[in-house]
Design a protein around this motif. Structure first.
Motif, PDB file in Angstrom:
ATOM      1  N   PRO A 126     -28.074  53.588 -51.904  1.00  0.00           N
ATOM      2  CA  PRO A 126     -27.666  54.753 -52.696  1.00  0.00           C
ATOM      3  C   PRO A 126     -26.482  55.513 -52.091  1.00  0.00           C
ATOM      4  O   PRO A 126     -25.619  56.002 -52.826  1.00  0.00           O
ATOM      5  CB  PRO A 126     -28.918  55.632 -52.716  1.00  0.00           C
ATOM      6  N   CYS A 127     -26.432  55.591 -50.770  1.00  0.00           N
ATOM      7  CA  CYS A 127     -25.316  56.295 -50.129  1.00  0.00           C
ATOM      8  C   CYS A 127     -23.999  55.556 -50.345  1.00  0.00           C
ATOM      9  O   CYS A 127     -22.963  56.174 -50.610  1.00  0.00           O
ATOM     10  CB  CYS A 127     -25.580  56.474 -48.640  1.00  0.00           C
ATOM     11  N   ILE A 128     -24.027  54.248 -50.235  1.00  0.00           N
ATOM     12  CA  ILE A 128     -22.807  53.462 -50.442  1.00  0.00           C
ATOM     13  C   ILE A 128     -22.328  53.574 -51.879  1.00  0.00           C
ATOM     14  O   ILE A 128     -21.135  53.730 -52.146  1.00  0.00           O
ATOM     15  CB  ILE A 128     -23.036  52.003 -50.031  1.00  0.00           C
ATOM     16  N   PHE A 129     -23.256  53.502 -52.838  1.00  0.00           N
ATOM     17  CA  PHE A 129     -22.850  53.650 -54.240  1.00  0.00           C
ATOM     18  C   PHE A 129     -22.308  55.041 -54.513  1.00  0.00           C
ATOM     19  O   PHE A 129     -21.354  55.211 -55.277  1.00  0.00           O
ATOM     20  CB  PHE A 129     -24.022  53.340 -55.171  1.00  0.00           C
ATOM     21  N   ASN A 130     -22.884  56.063 -53.897  1.00  0.00           N
ATOM     22  CA  ASN A 130     -22.381  57.421 -54.058  1.00  0.00           C
ATOM     23  C   ASN A 130     -20.963  57.543 -53.503  1.00  0.00           C
ATOM     24  O   ASN A 130     -20.089  58.154 -54.123  1.00  0.00           O
ATOM     25  CB  ASN A 130     -23.324  58.408 -53.372  1.00  0.00           C
ATOM     26  N   MET A 131     -20.739  56.958 -52.316  1.00  0.00           N
ATOM     27  CA  MET A 131     -19.396  57.005 -51.729  1.00  0.00           C
ATOM     28  C   MET A 131     -18.388  56.258 -52.597  1.00  0.00           C
ATOM     29  O   MET A 131     -17.245  56.701 -52.771  1.00  0.00           O
ATOM     30  CB  MET A 131     -19.425  56.404 -50.325  1.00  0.00           C
ATOM     31  N   ALA A 132     -18.806  55.121 -53.158  1.00  0.00           N
ATOM     32  CA  ALA A 132     -17.899  54.323 -53.991  1.00  0.00           C
ATOM     33  C   ALA A 132     -17.522  55.066 -55.267  1.00  0.00           C
ATOM     34  O   ALA A 132     -16.358  55.066 -55.677  1.00  0.00           O
ATOM     35  CB  ALA A 132     -18.534  52.988 -54.328  1.00  0.00           C
ATOM     36  N   THR A 133     -18.491  55.700 -55.903  1.00  0.00           N
ATOM     37  CA  THR A 133     -18.175  56.423 -57.134  1.00  0.00           C
ATOM     38  C   THR A 133     -17.355  57.682 -56.852  1.00  0.00           C
ATOM     39  O   THR A 133     -16.558  58.096 -57.689  1.00  0.00           O
ATOM     40  CB  THR A 133     -19.457  56.798 -57.901  1.00  0.00           C
ATOM     41  N   ALA A 134     -17.515  58.272 -55.687  1.00  0.00           N
ATOM     42  CA  ALA A 134     -16.736  59.465 -55.338  1.00  0.00           C
ATOM     43  C   ALA A 134     -15.261  59.116 -55.121  1.00  0.00           C
ATOM     44  O   ALA A 134     -14.396  59.976 -55.285  1.00  0.00           O
ATOM     45  CB  ALA A 134     -17.304  60.124 -54.092  1.00  0.00           C
ATOM     46  N   GLN A 135     -14.962  57.869 -54.759  1.00  0.00           N
ATOM     47  CA  GLN A 135     -13.577  57.471 -54.526  1.00  0.00           C
ATOM     48  C   GLN A 135     -12.812  57.281 -55.828  1.00  0.00           C
ATOM     49  O   GLN A 135     -11.584  57.276 -55.835  1.00  0.00           O
ATOM     50  CB  GLN A 135     -13.529  56.165 -53.709  1.00  0.00           C
ATOM     51  N   VAL A 136     -13.524  57.096 -56.944  1.00  0.00           N
ATOM     52  CA  VAL A 136     -12.875  56.882 -58.235  1.00  0.00           C
ATOM     53  C   VAL A 136     -13.429  57.898 -59.226  1.00  0.00           C
ATOM     54  O   VAL A 136     -14.214  57.569 -60.105  1.00  0.00           O
ATOM     55  CB  VAL A 136     -13.141  55.441 -58.751  1.00  0.00           C
ATOM     56  N   PRO A 137     -13.039  59.177 -59.103  1.00  0.00           N
ATOM     57  CA  PRO A 137     -13.649  60.198 -59.956  1.00  0.00           C
ATOM     58  C   PRO A 137     -13.351  60.008 -61.438  1.00  0.00           C
ATOM     59  O   PRO A 137     -14.144  60.384 -62.279  1.00  0.00           O
ATOM     60  CB  PRO A 137     -13.069  61.513 -59.441  1.00  0.00           C
ATOM     61  N   GLY A 138     -12.226  59.390 -61.762  1.00  0.00           N
ATOM     62  CA  GLY A 138     -11.878  59.192 -63.162  1.00  0.00           C
ATOM     63  C   GLY A 138     -12.627  58.064 -63.821  1.00  0.00           C
ATOM     64  O   GLY A 138     -12.770  58.034 -65.044  1.00  0.00           O
ATOM     65  N   ASN A 139     -13.117  57.113 -63.042  1.00  0.00           N
ATOM     66  CA  ASN A 139     -13.831  55.960 -63.587  1.00  0.00           C
ATOM     67  C   ASN A 139     -14.944  55.564 -62.617  1.00  0.00           C
ATOM     68  O   ASN A 139     -14.832  54.599 -61.883  1.00  0.00           O
ATOM     69  CB  ASN A 139     -12.858  54.796 -63.818  1.00  0.00           C
ATOM     70  N   ARG A 140     -16.019  56.320 -62.649  1.00  0.00           N
ATOM     71  CA  ARG A 140     -17.122  56.082 -61.720  1.00  0.00           C
ATOM     72  C   ARG A 140     -17.777  54.723 -61.947  1.00  0.00           C
ATOM     73  O   ARG A 140     -18.284  54.116 -61.007  1.00  0.00           O
ATOM     74  CB  ARG A 140     -18.147  57.204 -61.827  1.00  0.00           C
ATOM     75  N   ALA A 141     -17.770  54.239 -63.165  1.00  0.00           N
ATOM     76  CA  ALA A 141     -18.362  52.930 -63.447  1.00  0.00           C
ATOM     77  C   ALA A 141     -17.602  51.822 -62.715  1.00  0.00           C
ATOM     78  O   ALA A 141     -18.204  50.864 -62.240  1.00  0.00           O
ATOM     79  CB  ALA A 141     -18.372  52.661 -64.944  1.00  0.00           C
ATOM     80  N   ALA A 142     -16.283  51.961 -62.612  1.00  0.00           N
ATOM     81  CA  ALA A 142     -15.499  50.968 -61.883  1.00  0.00           C
ATOM     82  C   ALA A 142     -15.833  50.985 -60.397  1.00  0.00           C
ATOM     83  O   ALA A 142     -15.937  49.927 -59.762  1.00  0.00           O
ATOM     84  CB  ALA A 142     -14.007  51.215 -62.088  1.00  0.00           C
ATOM     85  N   GLY A 143     -16.019  52.161 -59.843  1.00  0.00           N
ATOM     86  CA  GLY A 143     -16.418  52.270 -58.438  1.00  0.00           C
ATOM     87  C   GLY A 143     -17.782  51.657 -58.189  1.00  0.00           C
ATOM     88  O   GLY A 143     -17.989  50.944 -57.205  1.00  0.00           O
ATOM     89  N   MET A 144     -18.710  51.889 -59.096  1.00  0.00           N
ATOM     90  CA  MET A 144     -20.051  51.314 -58.976  1.00  0.00           C
ATOM     91  C   MET A 144     -20.011  49.794 -59.120  1.00  0.00           C
ATOM     92  O   MET A 144     -20.666  49.075 -58.375  1.00  0.00           O
ATOM     93  CB  MET A 144     -20.971  51.908 -60.038  1.00  0.00           C
ATOM     94  N   GLY A 145     -19.205  49.311 -60.044  1.00  0.00           N
ATOM     95  CA  GLY A 145     -19.069  47.862 -60.231  1.00  0.00           C
ATOM     96  C   GLY A 145     -18.454  47.186 -59.023  1.00  0.00           C
ATOM     97  O   GLY A 145     -18.903  46.114 -58.601  1.00  0.00           O
TER      98      GLY A 145
END
Length: 93
Positions: free
Chosen positions: A21-40
């Motif tokens: 969960p922490c890694i996914f949170n960090m990934a989505t925070a890096q792409v605020p405009g497209n959180r789905a892309a960060g999660m993917g």
């Protein structure tokens, strides 16, 4: 013994359960405009090691020793920690 191995495996699960969960949170925070892309992207990067690592470490422990496999695992985790730290610093500039 088998019981000790099962107990140790369970403790590893409890210890690392917070990482995903922490890694996914960090990934989505890096792409605020497209959180789905960060999660993917995080799912893609995390999925390959989940498949390859058990095979690789099993082969290493069979070919050399289990200590060698755990030592390599520790070295790779340390390298990942330094890489994440460096990436975090470069993204804050």
């Amino acid at each position: 013994s088998f019981g000790l191995s099962v107990g140790a495996f369970a403790l590893v699960g409890f210890g690392t359960a917070i990482l995903c969960p922490c890694i996914f949170n960090m990934a989505t925070a890096q792409v605020p405009g497209n959180r789905a892309a960060g999660m993917g992207f995080a799912s893609l990067v995390a999925g390959v090691p989940r498949i390859a690592a058990p095979l690789l470490f099993g082969w290493i422990s069979g070919a050399w020793s289990i200590s060698t496999a755990f030592g390599l695992c520790a070295a790779l985790m340390l390298a990942a920690l330094f890489l994440m730290s460096a990436l975090q610093k470069s993204l804050r500039l």
